[in-house]
Write an enzyme that holds these catalytic residues in place. Structure first.
Site, short mmCIF file in Angstrom:
data_model
loop_
_atom_site.label_atom_id
_atom_site.label_comp_id
_atom_site.label_asym_id
_atom_site.label_seq_id
_atom_site.Cartn_x
_atom_site.Cartn_y
_atom_site.Cartn_z
CG HIS A 195 52.17 114.82 -59.36
ND1 HIS A 195 53.45 115.68 -60.34
CD2 HIS A 195 51.90 113.71 -59.54
CE1 HIS A 195 54.39 114.34 -59.84
NE2 HIS A 195 53.37 113.28 -59.21
CB SER B 182 60.44 104.90 -55.51
OG SER B 182 60.98 106.32 -56.47
N GLY C 105 60.13 109.38 -58.98
CA GLY C 105 61.16 108.58 -60.26
C GLY C 105 62.42 108.55 -59.94
CD GLU D 126 55.90 114.59 -62.24
OE1 GLU D 126 55.53 113.89 -63.38
OE2 GLU D 126 56.86 114.30 -61.31
CG ASN E 254 50.93 110.63 -62.15
OD1 ASN E 254 50.22 110.89 -63.78
ND2 ASN E 254 51.03 111.39 -61.60
CD GLU F 76 52.79 111.67 -55.60
OE1 GLU F 76 52.48 110.03 -56.13
OE2 GLU F 76 52.80 112.51 -57.09
CE LYS G 185 54.82 110.83 -62.49
NZ LYS G 185 55.60 111.19 -61.83
P1 13P Z 1 56.99 107.49 -59.23
O1 13P Z 1 56.36 106.14 -59.00
O2 13P Z 1 57.32 106.91 -60.93
O3 13P Z 1 57.82 107.62 -58.70
O4 13P Z 1 56.37 108.48 -59.59
C1 13P Z 1 55.27 108.90 -58.74
C2 13P Z 1 54.51 109.81 -58.53
O5 13P Z 1 53.99 110.67 -58.64
C3 13P Z 1 53.27 109.39 -59.14
O6 13P Z 1 52.08 110.45 -58.98
#
Ligand code: 13P
Length: 248
Positions: free
Chosen positions: A94, A212, A172, A96, A9, A166, A11
């Protein structure tokens, strides 16, 4: 035996020209017959990414889409637009998007249904906050997210779906869930799918862990019986993603 699916992803990272460079750099590193490999990239680069990935094992996914066919939704992307350019996956709900763009379980459900109408595989995200984990309501919360996301989804559609667990506190932050924590929740998700549908559907659906994931943690996480791969953020933008895909 479920086939592993390892997705990046991206982002809101990489320009369109940087996308071509990164796909070309990662292509040889993620070449494998053993897993499905998906790059979910920003909307503006989807057409270019589909072109750049041609002839490789990389499939391109979107990071979001609207649940209507078309209409007065300024700035949004319709499922038919993704379908038209060869996008085969879409991340739905997601954390976010839930946190910053007011997505709810109800809109997630509408998007999941719409993705299937267009033959696009949804990667349905769920996950608890740190507060919810500390309150001991993780499994209850995730069961609710899953039950609403899959309302009116047929068993055949559910079999083809991907769920990404997740935990928000692991995204992150560099704080990866332990393999036992991730397995516990992924197993509970599979049991929830078995309750909604049946054991065949539960055995077929693929459940990823995200949060992560790195080249160091991938092997142990993906070896868990109910974890069928990962949804990777930060580490999907680096050559390390090749090591995650070839985690064995
Ligand atoms: P990270 O791997 O940067 O923690 O992000 C995970 C994520 O949100 C994947 O959709």
């Amino acid at each position: 035996m479920r086939r592993k699916i390892i997705a990046g992803n991206w982002k809101m990272n990489k320009t369109t020209s940087e996308t071509v460079t990164l796909i070309n750099q990662l292509k040889p590193l993620v070449a494998t017959e053993e897993a499905d490999v998906v790059f979910c990239v920003p909307t503006i680069s989807l057409t270019t990414a589909v072109e750049a990935a041609k002839g490789s094992n990389i499939q391109i996914g979107a990071e979001n889409m609207h649940f209507e066919e078309n209409g007065a939704y300024t700035g949004e992307i319709a499922p038919g637009m993704l379908d038209d350019i060869g996008v085969r996956y879409v991340i739905i709900g997601h954390s976010e998007r839930r946190e910053y763009f007011a997505e709810s379980d109800v809109t997630v459900n509408k998007k999941v249904l719409k993705a299937f109408e267009h033959g696009i595989t949804p990667i349905v995200c769920c996950g608890e906050s740190l507060t919810q984990r500390e309150q001991g309501v993780t499994i209850d919360f995730i069961r609710q997210q899953i039950k609403i996301a899959f309302l009116n989804v047929t068993p055949d559609q559910a079999k083809a779906a991907v769920i990404a667990y997740e935990p928000i506190w692991a995204i992150g932050t560099g704080k990866v869930a332990t393999s036992a924590q991730a397995q516990e929740v992924c197993k509970a998700i599979r049991e929830c799918i078995a309750e909604i549908y049946d054991t065949d559907t539960a055995a077929a659906i693929r459940i990823q862990y995200g949060g992560s994931v790195t080249a160091d943690s991938a092997a142990e996480l993906f070896a868990q019986p109910d974890i069928d791969g990962g949804l990777v953020g930060g580490a999907s933008l680096k050559p390390d993603f090749g090591k995650i895909v070839n985690y064995k």
